[in-house]
Motif scaffolding. Structure first.
Motif, PDB file in Angstrom:
ATOM      1  N   LYS A 105      26.395 -28.389  36.545  1.00  0.00           N
ATOM      2  CA  LYS A 105      25.886 -27.234  36.131  1.00  0.00           C
ATOM      3  C   LYS A 105      26.657 -26.399  35.277  1.00  0.00           C
ATOM      4  N   GLU A 159      26.223 -36.935  34.512  1.00  0.00           N
ATOM      5  CA  GLU A 159      24.741 -36.872  35.130  1.00  0.00           C
ATOM      6  C   GLU A 159      24.775 -38.129  36.165  1.00  0.00           C
ATOM      7  N   ASP A 200      25.127 -27.249  26.503  1.00  0.00           N
ATOM      8  CA  ASP A 200      23.858 -26.432  25.871  1.00  0.00           C
ATOM      9  C   ASP A 200      24.172 -25.560  24.997  1.00  0.00           C
ATOM     10  N   GLN A 236      21.169 -31.799  24.865  1.00  0.00           N
ATOM     11  CA  GLN A 236      20.268 -31.373  25.565  1.00  0.00           C
ATOM     12  C   GLN A 236      18.999 -32.321  25.818  1.00  0.00           C
ATOM     13  N   ARG A 269      27.961 -36.560  28.663  1.00  0.00           N
ATOM     14  CA  ARG A 269      26.868 -35.784  29.693  1.00  0.00           C
ATOM     15  C   ARG A 269      26.129 -36.902  30.450  1.00  0.00           C
ATOM     16  N   LYS A 296      27.045 -28.785  32.085  1.00  0.00           N
ATOM     17  CA  LYS A 296      25.467 -28.605  31.218  1.00  0.00           C
ATOM     18  C   LYS A 296      25.468 -27.185  30.474  1.00  0.00           C
TER      19      LYS A 296
END
Length: 138
Positions: free
Chosen positions: A120, A28, A127, A134, A24, A123
């Motif tokens: 997105k 990002e 999540d 998170q 993640r 994520k």
């Protein structure tokens, strides 16, 4: 330095592990580099390497497509479903096709942010399936 982090310029570190949290953070960081690295003075609009490098004919599109494909590869390593990977690949392909059109493609790079869309998707998956990754954003 101990652990899975490797030092980067200006004190930032990118984890090298294969765990969902490390993936993640890498995704990002890449999305930030490609879509929001700096702001255009005067209008305060964020742009990144995708828009800037895309101005270089042919080579720019090859480089930004490869960097966008890296996000899809990282998502594949997370074990995401194939339909999500195809959707992400479609975003990269659409961005590449738009960018291949002279002048219009350069303007489209400012509007269609495939890497942000792909972030997105990743994520949402993380999540749902790995809630411990998170990060509370301010």
């Amino acid at each position: 330095m101990n652990g899975p982090e490797r030092p980067r310029p200006m004190g930032m570190a990118i984890p090298t592990g294969n765990d969902p949290h490390s993936v993640r953070q890498r995704i990002e960081a890449m999305e930030n580099l490609l879509e929001r690295s700096f702001r255009i003075p005067g209008i305060n609009y964020p742009v990144g390497l995708d828009a800037v490098v895309g101005l270089i004919p042919v080579l720019g599109e090859i480089v930004t497509t490869a960097m966008g494909a890296y996000l899809v590869w990282e998502a594949r390593n997370l074990g995401m479903p194939k339909w999500k990977l195809w959707r992400m690949a479609g975003n990269v392909a659409f961005d590449t096709a738009l960018g291949a059109v002279p002048i219009v493609g350069d303007a489209a790079d400012f509007l269609f942010r495939s890497n942000t869309r792909n972030l997105k998707i990743v994520k949402r998956h993380l999540d749902k399936h790995h809630p411990s990754t998170q990060i509370i954003e301010s």
